[in-house]
Write a protein that holds these residues in place. Structure first.
Motif, PDB file in Angstrom:
ATOM      1  N   PRO A 104       0.055   2.236   5.031  1.00 33.52           N
ATOM      2  CA  PRO A 104       0.910   3.364   4.635  1.00 33.52           C
ATOM      3  C   PRO A 104       0.783   3.632   3.135  1.00 33.52           C
ATOM      4  O   PRO A 104       0.453   2.736   2.346  1.00 33.52           O
ATOM      5  N   CYS A 105       1.055   4.866   2.748  1.00 30.73           N
ATOM      6  CA  CYS A 105       0.848   5.258   1.354  1.00 30.73           C
ATOM      7  C   CYS A 105       1.706   4.465   0.381  1.00 30.73           C
ATOM      8  O   CYS A 105       1.326   4.260  -0.768  1.00 30.73           O
ATOM      9  N   ASP A 106       2.878   4.016   0.821  1.00 34.65           N
ATOM     10  CA  ASP A 106       3.809   3.357  -0.090  1.00 34.65           C
ATOM     11  C   ASP A 106       3.719   1.833  -0.042  1.00 34.65           C
ATOM     12  O   ASP A 106       4.581   1.145  -0.568  1.00 34.65           O
ATOM     13  N   GLN A 107       2.687   1.270   0.590  1.00 31.32           N
ATOM     14  CA  GLN A 107       2.588  -0.186   0.704  1.00 31.32           C
ATOM     15  C   GLN A 107       1.294  -0.672   0.074  1.00 31.32           C
ATOM     16  O   GLN A 107       0.268  -0.009   0.132  1.00 31.32           O
TER      17      GLN A 107
ATOM     18  N   GLN B  72      -6.743   5.811   0.432  1.00 32.75           N
ATOM     19  CA  GLN B  72      -7.186   5.904   1.834  1.00 32.75           C
ATOM     20  C   GLN B  72      -6.346   4.991   2.711  1.00 32.75           C
ATOM     21  O   GLN B  72      -6.154   3.814   2.405  1.00 32.75           O
ATOM     22  N   GLN B  73      -5.852   5.504   3.831  1.00 29.85           N
ATOM     23  CA  GLN B  73      -4.888   4.771   4.645  1.00 29.85           C
ATOM     24  C   GLN B  73      -5.547   3.839   5.654  1.00 29.85           C
ATOM     25  O   GLN B  73      -4.934   2.863   6.068  1.00 29.85           O
ATOM     26  N   THR B  74      -6.773   4.110   6.071  1.00 31.82           N
ATOM     27  CA  THR B  74      -7.445   3.271   7.063  1.00 31.82           C
ATOM     28  C   THR B  74      -8.656   2.613   6.427  1.00 31.82           C
ATOM     29  O   THR B  74      -9.527   3.301   5.890  1.00 31.82           O
ATOM     30  N   LEU B  75      -8.688   1.283   6.461  1.00 26.00           N
ATOM     31  CA  LEU B  75      -9.778   0.519   5.855  1.00 26.00           C
ATOM     32  C   LEU B  75     -10.367  -0.417   6.903  1.00 26.00           C
ATOM     33  O   LEU B  75      -9.637  -1.175   7.540  1.00 26.00           O
TER      34      LEU B  75
ATOM     35  N   ALA C  79      -4.976   5.653  18.442  1.00 29.27           N
ATOM     36  CA  ALA C  79      -6.078   4.919  17.809  1.00 29.27           C
ATOM     37  C   ALA C  79      -6.068   5.080  16.298  1.00 29.27           C
ATOM     38  O   ALA C  79      -6.572   4.220  15.574  1.00 29.27           O
ATOM     39  N   ASP C  80      -5.504   6.183  15.797  1.00 31.77           N
ATOM     40  CA  ASP C  80      -5.381   6.350  14.353  1.00 31.77           C
ATOM     41  C   ASP C  80      -4.333   5.416  13.754  1.00 31.77           C
ATOM     42  O   ASP C  80      -4.352   5.150  12.557  1.00 31.77           O
ATOM     43  N   LEU C  81      -3.432   4.929  14.584  1.00 31.76           N
ATOM     44  CA  LEU C  81      -2.324   4.112  14.089  1.00 31.76           C
ATOM     45  C   LEU C  81      -2.491   2.628  14.370  1.00 31.76           C
ATOM     46  O   LEU C  81      -1.990   1.802  13.604  1.00 31.76           O
TER      47      LEU C  81
ATOM     48  N   VAL D 292     -17.788  -8.126   2.668  1.00 34.69           N
ATOM     49  CA  VAL D 292     -19.179  -7.693   2.630  1.00 34.69           C
ATOM     50  C   VAL D 292     -19.303  -6.179   2.731  1.00 34.69           C
ATOM     51  O   VAL D 292     -20.238  -5.584   2.198  1.00 34.69           O
ATOM     52  N   LYS D 293     -18.324  -5.535   3.391  1.00 36.44           N
ATOM     53  CA  LYS D 293     -18.415  -4.099   3.616  1.00 36.44           C
ATOM     54  C   LYS D 293     -17.010  -3.527   3.729  1.00 36.44           C
ATOM     55  O   LYS D 293     -16.134  -4.134   4.335  1.00 36.44           O
ATOM     56  N   VAL D 294     -16.795  -2.366   3.139  1.00 35.65           N
ATOM     57  CA  VAL D 294     -15.533  -1.632   3.247  1.00 35.65           C
ATOM     58  C   VAL D 294     -15.864  -0.241   3.755  1.00 35.65           C
ATOM     59  O   VAL D 294     -16.561   0.533   3.073  1.00 35.65           O
ATOM     60  N   ASN D 295     -15.369   0.069   4.960  1.00 38.73           N
ATOM     61  CA  ASN D 295     -15.748   1.304   5.638  1.00 38.73           C
ATOM     62  C   ASN D 295     -17.283   1.356   5.709  1.00 38.73           C
ATOM     63  O   ASN D 295     -17.886   0.495   6.306  1.00 38.73           O
TER      64      ASN D 295
END
Length: 532
Positions: free
Chosen positions: A373-376, A441-444, A48-50, A421-424
């Motif tokens: 991903p951090c590099d994208q 932050q990797q998950t938005l 679920a994290d991925l 309208v909303k981010v996280n």
């Protein structure tokens, strides 16, 4: 992670020495419970994290394939160890104890390496103490307070809304008829003799035949890895409908004692829970929950359903015996349950369609979770004029958003003109949302809106009022309204998207229309609920 092999190891050794019914039952109950908690739940949480949506369903399919491969090999290994006459059951438990010891050693090694990496990363003492001994890792996992917290969490999640409860009920119905539950009922029927079955040609299955059927059932589950492309091709709803129909066929075949043939429709039918788990995760995230909380809810629901399923099927067998029916008629129970699951799916689909008809294009909000991903790069150009929301001006190719669009439904693709309208958990402040989008932050999780356009026909006098009403950024796809003019229905924060139907160079089109000296039309996009 540690508790599963640490507790199963002494249980396997105890069963090898004293294979009494109570010891065997204790080994089965504790083993299944710990595998659900420390194996399946941890893996589903990591996935679920991925992934999310259809990608999460596909990832669960690969997990099911791995589980199926284990079910293929396990029964065959046990049959080999027991020998031709099945006279060495203790040897199977000793082999299981050896595997548990290997699992325990690997898990302990993994925890030590993880703590070392965390300590090096923060250049300080880790938040937790080093893993220490195996018993020390187990000691904090059996407190009564942990179970109280789990129950409180389940109650909290249950109150989050009707949509979450509906998805949870569908998930529970699928757990009632999942592979392991049905496999137990098939094995119970297989072990009955011809007199009990009421069929002269039927013979009770020997252990070898039961092992072969269990391996074949594992091979059926391994088809999960092929479901990802199918889900993307036909969509969640049609895929789940096909799973329900296939399951109905399988259960009716089992009822006729076509036990081997009934495995064929289960190639598709046994994949039904991939979709309900994905839907439950999506609904939980949409309600502002964390991934771990939703996956924990899944584990609670799964454990609850297995307890209830055991009670349901055992009482069904008692009723069948009392009425002197054929034992195979127990498969009417999963047939009814899967029919209820399909009725629930149709109810969800009908309710969603009715909502779209009642609200029309105003039902324009949707949620997207992006794993970056951090590099994208994220790949969005934004208009920051509105202090409350962000407007998307461009989606760049070969970016995180572009790759999301390639797999998303057409109406849920992110495109120029959409409003963020909303981010996280940040909303109401465009600058805060922009900072989150630019952070590492990797998950938005984005709440987007695509409001309908409305057309205003302007008179000469109204055109004069609008001369100083709009401004824009150079790369913007719209003009931003800085004024509220009730007489024509214009509100501050509205976006001018087109002049006389023309898109593109809005600044030039707006200036030309003002110089033309005649009435013209403008297309307005309104963020938030329309109050006029």
């Amino acid at each position: 992670m540690i508790s599963l092999p640490a507790i199963t190891l002494p249980l396997k050794l105890l069963a090898a020495k004293f294979p009494t019914p109570r010891i065997l039952q204790l080994d089965r109950v504790l083993g299944d419970s710990l595998r659900t908690l420390c194996g399946t739940t941890m893996t589903m949480s990591s996935l679920a994290d991925l992934y999310q949506g259809q990608k999460y369903a596909a990832a669960l399919g690969f997990l099911q394939t791995a589980t199926g491969v284990g079910l293929v090999l396990g029964p065959q290994l046990s049959k080999l160890l027991m020998g031709t006459g099945g006279q060495r059951p203790r040897l199977c438990f000793l082999a299981a104890a050896a595997l548990a010891a290997l699992h325990l050693a690997l898990a302990q090694r993994y925890l030590e390496e993880t703590n070392e990496k965390l300590a090096d990363k923060v250049d300080a003492s880790p938040a937790r103490e080093p893993s220490g001994s195996i018993l020390a890792n187990i000691s904090g996992m059996l407190g009564i307070q942990d179970y109280r917290d789990s129950v409180a969490l389940a109650r909290q999640l249950w109150r989050r809304g009707g949509a979450l409860r509906q998805r949870a009920m569908l998930f529970v119905l699928h757990c009632f008829v999942e592979g392991k539950v049905i496999q137990d009922q098939v094995l119970a029927v297989q072990m009955m003799g011809p007199k009990e079955m009421g069929l002269e040609h039927w013979q009770a299955w020997q252990a070898g035949r039961r092992d072969n059927w269990s391996s074949a059932h594992g091979a059926v589950l391994s088809a999960g890895s092929f479901c990802g492309p199918l889900v993307r091709r036909v969509g969640d709803e049609k895929f789940l409908l096909a799973c329900h129909l296939a399951s109905l066929g399988a259960f009716l075949w089992f009822k006729r004692l076509w036990l081997w043939s009934g495995l064929l429709p289960l190639l598709l039918g046994s994949q039904r829970r991939l979709i309900s788990a994905s839907w439950l995760l999506q609904e939980g995230l949409k309600g502002g929950l964390q991934r771990g909380q939703v996956v924990g809810l899944m584990a609670t629901l799964r454990a609850f359903s297995e307890v209830c399923a055991s009670w349901l099927f055992s009482n069904s067998f008692k009723l069948i015996k009392r009425r002197q029916w054929l034992p195979a008629q127990v498969f009417y129970v999963p047939t009814v349950l899967i029919a209820l699951a399909e009725m629930s799916r149709q109810r969800f689909a009908l309710r969603a369609e009715t909502t779209r008809e009642l609200l029309g294009t105003d039902a324009s909000y949707w949620t997207v979770t992006l794993n970056r991903p951090c590099d994208q790069r994220l790949g969005l150009d934004l208009d920051l004029l509105d202090p409350a929301v962000l407007q998307i001006c461009q989606v760049h190719a070969d970016s995180v958003v572009d790759r999301y669009n390639q797999t998303a439904a057409p109406e849920r693709r992110i495109q120029a003109g959409d409003l963020i309208v909303k981010v996280n958990r940040a909303s109401g402040q465009a600058s805060d949302m922009a900072d989150l989008l630019q952070s590492p932050q990797q998950t938005l999780t984005l709440l987007l809106q695509r409001p309908p356009w409305r057309t205003l026909s302007l008179s000469d006098a109204e055109v004069e009022e609008l001369r100083s009403a709009f401004t824009s950024m150079p790369q913007s796809v719209s003009l931003y309204s800085t004024l509220t003019i009730p007489s024509i229905g214009l509100r501050r924060h509205d976006r001018l998207m087109a002049v006389d139907g023309a898109l593109g160079d809005l600044q030039g089109a707006w200036r030309s229309a003002l110089k033309g000296g005649k009435p013209f039309e403008v297309s307005i996009l309104r963020c938030g609920p329309d109050e006029t």
